[in-house]
Design an enzyme around this catalytic site. Structure first.
Site, PDB file in Angstrom:
ATOM      1  N   ASP A 143       0.856  -1.190   0.000  1.00 14.76           N
ATOM      2  CA  ASP A 143       0.000   0.000   0.000  1.00 14.76           C
ATOM      3  C   ASP A 143       0.899   1.249   0.000  1.00 14.76           C
ATOM      4  O   ASP A 143       1.830   1.331  -0.799  1.00 14.76           O
ATOM      5  CB  ASP A 143      -0.959  -0.054   1.197  1.00 14.76           C
ATOM      6  CG  ASP A 143      -2.085   0.976   1.098  1.00 14.76           C
ATOM      7  OD1 ASP A 143      -3.085   0.680   0.445  1.00 14.76           O
ATOM      8  OD2 ASP A 143      -1.944   2.070   1.669  1.00 14.76           O
TER       9      ASP A 143
ATOM     10  N   TYR B  49      -3.411  11.320   1.372  1.00 15.84           N
ATOM     11  CA  TYR B  49      -3.934  11.277   0.004  1.00 15.84           C
ATOM     12  C   TYR B  49      -3.941  12.678  -0.610  1.00 15.84           C
ATOM     13  O   TYR B  49      -3.530  12.862  -1.768  1.00 15.84           O
ATOM     14  CB  TYR B  49      -5.346  10.679   0.004  1.00 15.84           C
ATOM     15  CG  TYR B  49      -5.345   9.203   0.290  1.00 15.84           C
ATOM     16  CD1 TYR B  49      -5.444   8.280  -0.741  1.00 15.84           C
ATOM     17  CD2 TYR B  49      -5.202   8.729   1.584  1.00 15.84           C
ATOM     18  CE1 TYR B  49      -5.410   6.918  -0.496  1.00 15.84           C
ATOM     19  CE2 TYR B  49      -5.167   7.373   1.854  1.00 15.84           C
ATOM     20  CZ  TYR B  49      -5.269   6.472   0.810  1.00 15.84           C
ATOM     21  OH  TYR B  49      -5.210   5.118   1.061  1.00 15.84           O
TER      22      TYR B  49
ATOM     23  N   HIS C 129      -4.774  -7.749   0.036  1.00 11.98           N
ATOM     24  CA  HIS C 129      -4.079  -6.469   0.177  1.00 11.98           C
ATOM     25  C   HIS C 129      -3.260  -6.357   1.461  1.00 11.98           C
ATOM     26  O   HIS C 129      -2.179  -5.786   1.463  1.00 11.98           O
ATOM     27  CB  HIS C 129      -5.112  -5.340   0.118  1.00 11.98           C
ATOM     28  CG  HIS C 129      -4.520  -3.976   0.120  1.00 11.98           C
ATOM     29  ND1 HIS C 129      -3.801  -3.471  -0.935  1.00 11.98           N
ATOM     30  CD2 HIS C 129      -4.526  -2.996   1.061  1.00 11.98           C
ATOM     31  CE1 HIS C 129      -3.407  -2.241  -0.666  1.00 11.98           C
ATOM     32  NE2 HIS C 129      -3.827  -1.929   0.546  1.00 11.98           N
TER      33      HIS C 129
END
Length: 456
Positions: free
Chosen positions: A230, A376, A432
């Site tokens: 990630d 982000y 993930h």
């Protein structure tokens, strides 16, 4: 008609290749920018290069307030019939989770478990950075000392250092077929958990790479291995690009390649798959419409966090039920996309409720969900967007490809960016959150990668 369509496709591909190809296929190394070592903390704060031992010790009033808020959770809306978690977390199952959290989950017992590894805090570029630091359990083999190799282990969003509880001993315990063992350094990202968040804009994943490089130097490691998934994958890739002389090898469980060259080959592969991906893996990438639709379904969070992170943070910071829903939904669908069709979201297939709530608690007790999602916005700001994503890495790299990872990059496209790709393995199971779901599978892949490099 079919022949005409095929000729049209061939003509389009041929024209694209002739006119656009020289640009897209240009493999000239890009110039690597120099990133300033900015101070991200409060102006005027006293500099402190000390390394301070740390233990998680949450005041009782914080836990009492949490239980009070959980007891005041409003009636949760039941899911539509036969939808599972496809509309998001199931209100019916979330009620079960909240009941367990309030009445059975024992934070103090879990806090003791989370404190089993040595933890520290040190100030890097104005921010207090929290990290776990575990030395080998034994550094001898047949009476001879083993080489101890530093390994920087980096988590991503929605996760935390909690993810590494099970994999750390698998890396720091010697193996009979290796003459080395790992010393693990696992930091919390700035703004995550017990690491301080930036007080001014600009701290994207590339800037975090600079911080973590400086952390390793602070600890006395001038050269080291890295592993990440990630955001951890982006950050460790950035370290390899910015500071290749520091990185012995980079192991990633989410290899990502972006830019026009990758898109060109992916588009070409939609007509000629064998140009791009091995036959047994074609279904992981094509048809593109199916996989892009799935990406769109899973990326709504991404847009809001990249644009208005503080707004979404308000609700999550004040409602533990909402925070749990926001986090646990991804631990369902990103572990296995089929779990979204189940009433329980498949949460207990790979995790226990205690493990999942440990991770939620790290965000809750530190009030850090807002500062975490800002990553982000910072990484996709006009200044930081694509700052390093298009630049090639020449450090020895391994891509560990888990079957239920949310994005699939074939080896041929991975090599566009990772120019020294020495290992590319399709692993038998997992999604993930690899270190959390399948710690042994991931650890084995890391050991294989490093053994091959060390022998070479």
């Amino acid at each position: 008609m079919i022949v005409k369509g095929l000729l049209g496709v061939l003509l389009a591909v041929g024209v694209s290749y002739h006119f656009v190809g020289p640009i897209l296929l240009n493999d000239t190394p890009h110039e690597v920018p120099t990133l300033p070592e900015n101070n991200w903390g409060p102006i005027g704060a006293k500099e402190d290069s000390s390394i301070r031992p740390f233990k998680i010790d949450i005041p009782k009033n914080v836990i009492e307030d949490l239980k009070q808020k959980l007891s005041g959770t409003r009636n949760l809306t039941p899911p539509l019939e036969n939808t599972g978690w496809s509309y998001g977390v199931s209100g019916a199952y979330l009620k079960t989770i909240i009941d367990y959290w309030r009445n059975k989950y024992d934070w103090y017992k879990r806090q003791e478990l989370l404190n089993k590894y040595p933890q520290f805090i040190t100030q890097i570029q104005g921010l207090d950075i929290h990290y776990i630091h575990v030395k080998p359990s034994k550094a001898l083999k047949n009476g001879k000392p083993l080489r101890v190799l530093p390994l920087l282990l980096v988590h991503g969003w929605l996760g935390s250092v909690v993810e590494f509880q099970k994999i750390i001993p698998m890396l720091t315990t010697p193996r009979p077929d290796a003459d080395f063992v790992f010393e693990v350094i696992a930091p919390s990202l700035p703004g995550y958990g017990f690491s301080q968040g930036a007080v001014r804009p600009g701290l994207g994943h590339a800037q975090i790479a600079v911080i973590f490089k400086n952390l390793m130097i602070r600890l006395g490691f001038n050269k080291f291995y890295t592993q990440g998934g990630d955001w951890g994958s982006a950050i460790t890739s950035d370290i390899a690009i910015l500071f290749p002389e520091r990185v012995l090898g980079s192991h990633l469980n989410m290899c990502w390649v972006s830019g026009p060259r990758a898109m060109f080959w992916q588009f070409l592969g939609s007509y000629f798959p064998s140009f791009v991906v091995d036959p047994e893996h074609v279904a992981k990438l094509y048809p593109m419409s199916k996989h892009w639709s799935r990406t769109m379904e899973e990326s709504g969070y991404f847009h809001i966090q990249a644009t208005k992170p503080d707004t979404v943070g308000v609700g999550l910071n004040n409602a533990p039920a909402g925070l749990a829903a926001y986090i646990l939904e991804k631990f369902s669908t990103w572990t296995n996309p089929d779990y979204r069709f189940r009433g329980d979201g498949g949460l207990l297939e790979k995790f226990t409720l205690d493990e999942l709530l440990d991770n939620v608690m790290i965000y809750w007790v530190t009030n850090s969900i807002t500062t975490s999602v800002r990553l982000y916005a910072e990484s996709f700001s006009a200044e930081n967007r694509d700052k390093l994503d298009h630049i090639q890495s020449y450090v020895p790299t391994a891509c560990a490809v888990f079957p239920h990872e949310i994005l699939y990059i074939p080896e041929k496209i991975a090599k566009l960016r990772f120019k020294n790709l020495t290992q590319f393995n399709h692993l038998p199971r997992g999604g993930h959150f690899a270190a959390f779901e399948e710690p042994k599978v991931l650890a084995d892949d890391v050991w294989t990668f490093v053994k091959n490099l060390e022998r070479a």
